[in-house]
Design a protein around this motif. Structure first.
Motif, mmCIF file in Angstrom:
data_model
loop_
_atom_site.group_PDB
_atom_site.id
_atom_site.type_symbol
_atom_site.label_atom_id
_atom_site.label_comp_id
_atom_site.label_asym_id
_atom_site.label_seq_id
_atom_site.Cartn_x
_atom_site.Cartn_y
_atom_site.Cartn_z
ATOM 1 N N MET A 1 0.854 -1.194 0.000
ATOM 2 C CA MET A 1 0.000 0.000 0.000
ATOM 3 C C MET A 1 0.889 1.243 0.000
ATOM 4 N N PHE A 2 0.567 2.200 -0.863
ATOM 5 C CA PHE A 2 1.311 3.448 -0.971
ATOM 6 C C PHE A 2 0.513 4.568 -0.297
ATOM 7 N N SER A 3 1.225 5.522 0.289
ATOM 8 C CA SER A 3 0.587 6.620 1.015
ATOM 9 C C SER A 3 0.962 7.952 0.369
ATOM 10 N N TYR A 4 -0.060 8.777 0.098
ATOM 11 C CA TYR A 4 0.157 10.032 -0.617
ATOM 12 C C TYR A 4 -0.663 11.163 0.006
ATOM 13 N N TYR A 5 -0.307 12.393 -0.423
ATOM 14 C CA TYR A 5 -1.063 13.583 -0.060
ATOM 15 C C TYR A 5 -1.296 14.403 -1.326
ATOM 16 N N ALA A 6 -2.546 14.679 -1.643
ATOM 17 C CA ALA A 6 -2.886 15.495 -2.811
ATOM 18 C C ALA A 6 -4.266 16.090 -2.603
ATOM 19 N N TYR A 7 -4.464 17.309 -3.097
ATOM 20 C CA TYR A 7 -5.752 17.999 -3.002
ATOM 21 C C TYR A 7 -6.248 18.114 -1.564
ATOM 22 N N GLY A 8 -5.314 18.228 -0.621
ATOM 23 C CA GLY A 8 -5.679 18.365 0.779
ATOM 24 C C GLY A 8 -6.131 17.081 1.431
ATOM 25 N N LEU A 9 -5.933 15.933 0.761
ATOM 26 C CA LEU A 9 -6.406 14.646 1.256
ATOM 27 C C LEU A 9 -5.246 13.677 1.453
ATOM 28 N N ARG A 10 -5.334 12.878 2.519
ATOM 29 C CA ARG A 10 -4.398 11.769 2.725
ATOM 30 C C ARG A 10 -4.980 10.532 2.049
ATOM 31 N N ILE A 11 -4.153 9.898 1.230
ATOM 32 C CA ILE A 11 -4.628 8.837 0.340
ATOM 33 C C ILE A 11 -3.780 7.586 0.534
ATOM 34 N N ASN A 12 -4.436 6.450 0.759
ATOM 35 C CA ASN A 12 -3.777 5.142 0.726
ATOM 36 C C ASN A 12 -4.170 4.441 -0.564
ATOM 37 N N SER A 13 -3.166 3.996 -1.332
ATOM 38 C CA SER A 13 -3.449 3.470 -2.660
ATOM 39 C C SER A 13 -2.726 2.154 -2.920
ATOM 40 N N GLU A 14 -3.475 1.212 -3.481
ATOM 41 C CA GLU A 14 -2.866 -0.043 -3.928
ATOM 42 C C GLU A 14 -2.126 0.155 -5.245
ATOM 43 N N ILE A 15 -2.461 1.228 -5.966
ATOM 44 C CA ILE A 15 -1.794 1.576 -7.223
ATOM 45 C C ILE A 15 -0.721 2.618 -6.933
ATOM 46 N N GLU A 16 0.482 2.379 -7.402
ATOM 47 C CA GLU A 16 1.548 3.367 -7.223
ATOM 48 C C GLU A 16 1.254 4.588 -8.087
ATOM 49 N N ILE A 17 1.375 5.789 -7.489
ATOM 50 C CA ILE A 17 1.090 7.045 -8.198
ATOM 51 C C ILE A 17 2.292 7.974 -8.011
ATOM 52 N N PRO A 18 3.332 7.844 -8.838
ATOM 53 C CA PRO A 18 4.545 8.648 -8.633
ATOM 54 C C PRO A 18 4.323 10.139 -8.803
ATOM 55 N N GLU A 19 3.220 10.540 -9.461
ATOM 56 C CA GLU A 19 2.934 11.967 -9.615
ATOM 57 C C GLU A 19 2.622 12.627 -8.272
ATOM 58 N N PHE A 20 2.042 11.874 -7.341
ATOM 59 C CA PHE A 20 1.620 12.431 -6.067
ATOM 60 C C PHE A 20 2.790 12.554 -5.097
ATOM 61 N N THR A 21 2.588 13.358 -4.059
ATOM 62 C CA THR A 21 3.582 13.548 -3.009
ATOM 63 C C THR A 21 3.437 12.434 -1.975
ATOM 64 N N ALA A 22 4.536 11.733 -1.699
ATOM 65 C CA ALA A 22 4.502 10.675 -0.683
ATOM 66 C C ALA A 22 4.194 11.277 0.679
ATOM 67 N N ASP A 23 3.391 10.542 1.474
ATOM 68 C CA ASP A 23 2.979 11.029 2.788
ATOM 69 C C ASP A 23 3.066 9.892 3.797
ATOM 70 N N PRO A 24 4.107 9.863 4.616
ATOM 71 C CA PRO A 24 4.248 8.777 5.593
ATOM 72 C C PRO A 24 3.171 8.794 6.669
ATOM 73 N N ASP A 25 2.421 9.902 6.787
ATOM 74 C CA ASP A 25 1.392 10.004 7.825
ATOM 75 C C ASP A 25 0.003 9.609 7.329
ATOM 76 N N ALA A 26 -0.077 9.032 6.110
ATOM 77 C CA ALA A 26 -1.389 8.748 5.534
ATOM 78 C C ALA A 26 -2.022 7.472 6.078
ATOM 79 N N ALA A 27 -1.483 6.921 7.162
ATOM 80 C CA ALA A 27 -2.115 5.753 7.772
ATOM 81 C C ALA A 27 -3.545 6.075 8.169
ATOM 82 N N GLU A 28 -3.759 7.308 8.686
ATOM 83 C CA GLU A 28 -5.115 7.767 8.980
ATOM 84 C C GLU A 28 -5.649 8.475 7.734
#
Length: 304
Positions: A1-28
């Protein structure tokens, strides 16, 4: 699972999205993106609809978006995206739709006013450029970024309305760019990542000068072509229709609801919308930054 931050939202994704900013705090997280390999696309859409290159149905709670030979996206309640693939080779093509159209639908479900526009930060506020596909939104943003201004969004511009002023959420650091634009602005087009096998554009991903902070709005322009550079205020009643026309879900050929129209009307009460005319000449791209600086410096009142 990959964790990202975009559009003011924390996102957990099964698909890798290298365009987005990685967010280690996206567990919540607020949004999950998963892949469903247990059902087929026929379980979610009629065979007749699946024959078309595109098929979609959107509302505030559920949406289905089918792309032929790729799969179906299911968007639920503004917090869940499920992708049902129709082939094994899907991830790079799926990302192309995921970071644009699909996230825009999710933001619409979360009751943002989602403008189809590109955004640059100028003097600590957002300047938004609206237009149809091919009208030069990304090109204009790229020209201003090349002139030293921060990129905020490209193509998807979500706005929170309520108590004034309206607030725009930043997206992720990428601008779509064609070969002619890249050449005019001095970028090496061949070195830029491909966005889609059939797209003539590539993604310029700035490593600096990207705004990650929610911003108030300084100016909204609707792009147009003309013989000379000009900025003309749009009458309020027409401006509301322009915002509705250049926002989701209208740009996806879906009818917006009462809230969507109400949001457009409220934004027009707060902001004068301008029609930005400029020559259709890429050689003049560097001049657009000078024109917009001068136009913003005029300090025209915020109501028509």
């Amino acid at each position: 699972m990959f964790s990202y931050y975009a559009y003011g939202l924390r996102i957990n994704s099964e698909i890798e999205i290298p365009e987005f900013t990685a967010d280690p705090d996206a567990a919540e997280c607020e949004v999950t993106i998963s892949i469903d390999r247990t059902t087929s696309i026929e379980d979610h859409m009629s065979q007749e609809a699946l024959e078309y290159p595109w098929a979609l149905n959107i509302n505030r709670h559920q949406a289905k978006v089918h792309v032929k030979n790729m799969g179906i996206f299911l968007v639920n309640n503004g917090n869940q995206i499920v992708f049902v693939p129709s082939s094994d080779r899907f991830e790079s093509v799926a990302r192309f739709y995921l970071v644009g159209t699909i996230l825009a639908i999710l933001l619409y479900q979360r009751e943002f006013l989602v403008l189809h526009g590109s955004v640059i930060e100028i003097d600590g506020s957002a300047v938004i450029f609206l237009g149809n596909s091919g009208d030069g939104k990304s090109t204009t943003a790229a020209a201003l970024h090349a002139a030293g201004f921060k990129l905020v969004n490209d193509d998807v511009a979500p706005i929170t309305l309520g108590e004034a002023p309206a607030i725009l959420q930043p997206g992720f650091p990428q601008i779509k760019m064609g070969p002619e634009t890249a050449q005019a602005l001095g970028y090496d087009f061949e070195s830029l990542p491909k966005l889609h096998p059939e797209s003539p554009k590539r993604g310029y991903r700035p490593q600096y000068n990207f705004s990650r902070t929610p911003l108030t709005i300084k100016r909204i322009y609707v792009l147009d072509y003309g013989a000379e550079f000009a900025s003309v205020p749009i009458q309020s009643s027409l401006a509301t229709m322009e915002l509705a026309r250049h926002s989701r879900p209208t740009t996806l050929y879906q009818q917006g609801d009462a809230l969507h129209f109400f949001q457009c009307a409220n934004l027009v009460k707060e902001q004068t919308i301008y029609r930005l005319q400029r020559p259709k000449n890429l050689a003049l791209l560097p001049k657009i930054a000078d024109f917009i600086r001068e136009d913003l410096a005029l300090g025209i009142p915020a109501t028509v």
